[in-house]
Every structure is written in structure tokens, then in C-alpha cells.
Design a protein around this motif. Structure first.
Motif, PDB file in Angstrom:
ATOM      1  N   ALA A 156       0.849  -1.197   0.000  1.00 38.25           N
ATOM      2  CA  ALA A 156       0.000   0.000   0.000  1.00 38.25           C
ATOM      3  C   ALA A 156       0.882   1.243   0.000  1.00 38.25           C
ATOM      4  O   ALA A 156       1.973   1.252   0.565  1.00 38.25           O
ATOM      5  N   HIS A 157       0.420   2.273  -0.661  1.00 42.95           N
ATOM      6  CA  HIS A 157       1.114   3.563  -0.733  1.00 42.95           C
ATOM      7  C   HIS A 157       2.423   3.483  -1.517  1.00 42.95           C
ATOM      8  O   HIS A 157       3.255   4.392  -1.405  1.00 42.95           O
ATOM      9  N   SER A 158       2.639   2.419  -2.315  1.00 48.26           N
ATOM     10  CA  SER A 158       3.812   2.363  -3.167  1.00 48.26           C
ATOM     11  C   SER A 158       3.734   3.454  -4.222  1.00 48.26           C
ATOM     12  O   SER A 158       2.659   3.761  -4.741  1.00 48.26           O
ATOM     13  N   HIS A 159       4.862   4.061  -4.552  1.00 42.05           N
ATOM     14  CA  HIS A 159       4.870   5.100  -5.581  1.00 42.05           C
ATOM     15  C   HIS A 159       4.582   4.522  -6.965  1.00 42.05           C
ATOM     16  O   HIS A 159       4.328   5.263  -7.919  1.00 42.05           O
ATOM     17  N   LEU A 160       4.602   3.169  -7.090  1.00 37.41           N
ATOM     18  CA  LEU A 160       4.292   2.514  -8.362  1.00 37.41           C
ATOM     19  C   LEU A 160       2.801   2.262  -8.539  1.00 37.41           C
ATOM     20  O   LEU A 160       2.367   1.897  -9.637  1.00 37.41           O
ATOM     21  N   LYS A 166       5.200   0.114 -18.624  1.00 39.62           N
ATOM     22  CA  LYS A 166       6.219   0.679 -19.509  1.00 39.62           C
ATOM     23  C   LYS A 166       6.967   1.827 -18.843  1.00 39.62           C
ATOM     24  O   LYS A 166       8.062   2.202 -19.291  1.00 39.62           O
ATOM     25  N   ASN A 167       6.408   2.371 -17.764  1.00 39.41           N
ATOM     26  CA  ASN A 167       7.051   3.473 -17.058  1.00 39.41           C
ATOM     27  C   ASN A 167       7.772   3.028 -15.780  1.00 39.41           C
ATOM     28  O   ASN A 167       8.373   3.856 -15.094  1.00 39.41           O
ATOM     29  N   VAL A 168       7.698   1.737 -15.463  1.00 42.23           N
ATOM     30  CA  VAL A 168       8.354   1.224 -14.258  1.00 42.23           C
ATOM     31  C   VAL A 168       9.848   1.064 -14.545  1.00 42.23           C
ATOM     32  O   VAL A 168      10.237   0.408 -15.520  1.00 42.23           O
ATOM     33  N   PRO A 169      10.721   1.651 -13.731  1.00 44.52           N
ATOM     34  CA  PRO A 169      12.176   1.585 -13.979  1.00 44.52           C
ATOM     35  C   PRO A 169      12.765   0.231 -13.588  1.00 44.52           C
ATOM     36  O   PRO A 169      13.413   0.084 -12.550  1.00 44.52           O
ATOM     37  N   MET A 170      12.523  -0.760 -14.425  1.00 41.08           N
ATOM     38  CA  MET A 170      12.995  -2.120 -14.134  1.00 41.08           C
ATOM     39  C   MET A 170      14.514  -2.197 -14.201  1.00 41.08           C
ATOM     40  O   MET A 170      15.147  -1.586 -15.065  1.00 41.08           O
ATOM     41  N   PRO A 171      15.139  -2.965 -13.281  1.00 36.17           N
ATOM     42  CA  PRO A 171      16.591  -3.179 -13.357  1.00 36.17           C
ATOM     43  C   PRO A 171      16.953  -3.948 -14.628  1.00 36.17           C
ATOM     44  O   PRO A 171      16.107  -4.630 -15.222  1.00 36.17           O
ATOM     45  N   HIS A 195      -1.344  -2.052  -9.407  1.00 36.74           N
ATOM     46  CA  HIS A 195      -1.975  -1.436  -8.244  1.00 36.74           C
ATOM     47  C   HIS A 195      -1.468  -2.102  -6.967  1.00 36.74           C
ATOM     48  O   HIS A 195      -1.002  -3.248  -6.987  1.00 36.74           O
ATOM     49  N   ALA A 196      -1.581  -1.384  -5.858  1.00 35.50           N
ATOM     50  CA  ALA A 196      -1.225  -1.935  -4.552  1.00 35.50           C
ATOM     51  C   ALA A 196      -2.004  -3.218  -4.313  1.00 35.50           C
ATOM     52  O   ALA A 196      -3.198  -3.300  -4.611  1.00 35.50           O
ATOM     53  N   GLY A 197      -1.332  -4.215  -3.783  1.00 30.72           N
ATOM     54  CA  GLY A 197      -1.963  -5.514  -3.545  1.00 30.72           C
ATOM     55  C   GLY A 197      -1.749  -6.502  -4.666  1.00 30.72           C
ATOM     56  O   GLY A 197      -1.987  -7.711  -4.492  1.00 30.72           O
ATOM     57  N   ASP A 198      -1.301  -6.032  -5.842  1.00 34.44           N
ATOM     58  CA  ASP A 198      -1.015  -6.950  -6.944  1.00 34.44           C
ATOM     59  C   ASP A 198       0.174  -7.839  -6.588  1.00 34.44           C
ATOM     60  O   ASP A 198       1.163  -7.376  -5.995  1.00 34.44           O
ATOM     61  N   GLU A 199       0.075  -9.120  -6.944  1.00 29.31           N
ATOM     62  CA  GLU A 199       1.233 -10.008  -6.851  1.00 29.31           C
ATOM     63  C   GLU A 199       1.949  -9.965  -8.187  1.00 29.31           C
ATOM     64  O   GLU A 199       1.361 -10.283  -9.227  1.00 29.31           O
ATOM     65  N   ILE A 200       3.190  -9.567  -8.174  1.00 31.67           N
ATOM     66  CA  ILE A 200       3.979  -9.376  -9.390  1.00 31.67           C
ATOM     67  C   ILE A 200       4.984 -10.509  -9.509  1.00 31.67           C
ATOM     68  O   ILE A 200       5.782 -10.744  -8.594  1.00 31.67           O
ATOM     69  N   LYS A 214      13.850  -3.914  -3.803  1.00 34.23           N
ATOM     70  CA  LYS A 214      13.740  -2.526  -3.332  1.00 34.23           C
ATOM     71  C   LYS A 214      12.707  -1.754  -4.153  1.00 34.23           C
ATOM     72  O   LYS A 214      11.954  -0.936  -3.625  1.00 34.23           O
ATOM     73  N   LEU A 215      12.667  -2.020  -5.455  1.00 39.97           N
ATOM     74  CA  LEU A 215      11.730  -1.327  -6.335  1.00 39.97           C
ATOM     75  C   LEU A 215      10.286  -1.608  -5.955  1.00 39.97           C
ATOM     76  O   LEU A 215       9.480  -0.698  -5.796  1.00 39.97           O
ATOM     77  N   PHE A 216       9.959  -2.886  -5.798  1.00 44.00           N
ATOM     78  CA  PHE A 216       8.568  -3.266  -5.516  1.00 44.00           C
ATOM     79  C   PHE A 216       8.251  -3.317  -4.034  1.00 44.00           C
ATOM     80  O   PHE A 216       7.079  -3.424  -3.660  1.00 44.00           O
ATOM     81  N   GLY A 217       9.277  -3.249  -3.192  1.00 40.66           N
ATOM     82  CA  GLY A 217       9.037  -3.321  -1.756  1.00 40.66           C
ATOM     83  C   GLY A 217       8.933  -1.977  -1.073  1.00 40.66           C
ATOM     84  O   GLY A 217       8.702  -1.902   0.128  1.00 40.66           O
ATOM     85  N   GLU A 218       9.132  -0.883  -1.827  1.00 39.27           N
ATOM     86  CA  GLU A 218       9.093   0.433  -1.231  1.00 39.27           C
ATOM     87  C   GLU A 218       7.687   0.801  -0.779  1.00 39.27           C
ATOM     88  O   GLU A 218       6.708   0.477  -1.450  1.00 39.27           O
TER      89      GLU A 218
END
Length: 219
Positions: A156-160, A166-171, A195-200, A214-218
Motif C-alpha cells: 500500500a502507498h507504493s509510488h508505483l 512501460k514506465n516502471v524503472p525495471m533493473p 496497483h497496490a496488492g497486486d502479486e507481481i 527494493k523497487l517493488f518493496g518500497e
């Protein structure tokens, strides 16, 4: 499938028993006569007394018919010699070796083994992944442990939240392969919004797992 195992210690014994339970044909080589008799009594497998690093013993154990050869003795030198003979002299399609010392893993790979296992290395990697990637759930290893498939739940409250993929800064060397939203599986496109709560579910090289976490855990 016909499997030949060299080494009748605890690992070889339980490996043979598990393979037999799955209806594989197993021949096992053990150079300790007492262990050899015990294994032959306990298991419904052909057990051969002898040195698994010699051509004669390997031939007696039916290595020419083997689909897979596994060397799991307590001596890396013996495992190395046995694997070299299995691969280069008898052309066994799949050769697997145990590395008692993790430092010998690369040598075993280069000199005959298709797959090298080290319990020390496996446990070390598990500890590192648990410590460094606390938010990531490892689903599978790929490419002999050099890459993996991981699962992340977007907090929840992730900046993603609400961002298109296409806009996610993937490593580098990483890729999102699917999303799970509630009970729905989504095969993502570039314009798919997360969205928050999605399993990626993502695949990446091990060197990028921490960055991905770190990207998805923020928060």
C-alpha cells in the motif's frame, strides 16, 4: 529412466530410495563392503561393490545404458574422476556431481558434470536471499541458480501504484511475466497498470534480485 549412482552414503542411499519410489531403475556403486551389503538388503536396487572411478566397476554397473549418472561420494576428487569417465568415455546424457567443497563447483562443471550440487552453497544462497530479499518470495531457480523467478506483493502507498508497466524503472536483465490481482491472472503488456496488492511475478538474474526487491518493496 536408468540411473547410476556412485556413493552409498546417506545422500546416495536416500537419493536412490526416492528415485526407486518414483519407479526409476537405479544401480548404485559403493566401495565400502559393509555399506554395500546393507544397501542391497534395504533397497530394491542393483548394488555393486567396487570403486566408481574405475572403468571396470562402471561397466559392471551398466553405465552404458544409463540415462543419468550421479556422483555423490564424500570425496570431490572421486566425484570428478567418475563424472569425467561417465561423460567422456561412456557419453552419458546427463551427469550430476556433488561438490563437498563449494570451491570445487566450477572445476566439476568444466571437467564433465552438467549439474553440480553443493549443500553448503544452497544453504548460503537461501540465507542471503532471506536476508537481502525479505519482501521477495523465490519461486524457482533458473540457469543453474544464476537467475530466478520471484514473487512480490506491491505494498500500500507504493509510488508505483497506478503506474503503467512501460514506465516502471525495471533493473537490467529483469522482466515482469505475470500479475495476479485477486483471483485473476493477468499477462501484462506495456500499458498494463499495476496497483497496490497486486502479486507481481518477475524473472531476473540473481545480481538484480535486491534491486528488484527494493523497487517493488518500497512503501
Amino acid at each position: 529412466m536408468h540411473i547410476v549412482i556412485v556413493g552409498g552414503g546417506k545422500l546416495g542411499y536416500y537419493l536412490a530410495r526416492n528415485l526407486l519410489d518414483r519407479d526409476y531403475t537405479v544401480n548404485l556403486i559403493e566401495k565400502n563392503r559393509i555399506h554395500c551389503k546393507k544397501i542391497a538388503t534395504d533397497l530394491d536396487a542393483e548394488v555393486f561393490y567396487g570403486d566408481g572411478t574405475t572403468l571396470e566397476t562402471l561397466a559392471r554397473a551398466g553405465i552404458e545404458r544409463a540415462d543419468c549418472f550421479i556422483a555423490v561420494t564424500g570425496q570431490d576428487q572421486d566425484n570428478l574422476v567418475a563424472c569425467q569417465l561417465a561423460k567422456k568415455r561412456f557419453s552419458v546424457p546427463k551427469v550430476i556431481a556433488r561438490a563437498n567443497n563449494p570451491r570445487n563447483m566450477e572445476a566439476l562443471r568444466q571437467l564433465g558434470a552438467d549439474i553440480v550440487m553443493s549443500s553448503t552453497e544452497i544453504i548460503t544462497r537461501m540465507i542471503e536471499q532471506e536476508v537481502e530479499n525479505a519482501g521477495m518470495r523465490l519461486l524457482a531457480n533458473l540457469n543453474r541458480g544464476k537467475a530466478g523467478i520471484g514473487s512480490f506483493t506491491l505494498p500500500a502507498h507504493s509510488h508505483l501504484d497506478g503506474m503503467a508497466l512501460k514506465n516502471v524503472p525495471m533493473p537490467p536483465s529483469s522482466l515482469i511475466v505475470s500479475l495476479v490481482r485477486g483471483e485473476k491472472l493477468i499477462i501484462p503488456q506495456g500499458d498494463t497498470v499495476i496497483h497496490a496488492g497486486d502479486e507481481i511475478i518477475a524473472v531476473c538474474e540473481n545480481s538484480q534480485q535486491t534491486a528488484l526487491n527494493k523497487l517493488f518493496g518500497e512503501h
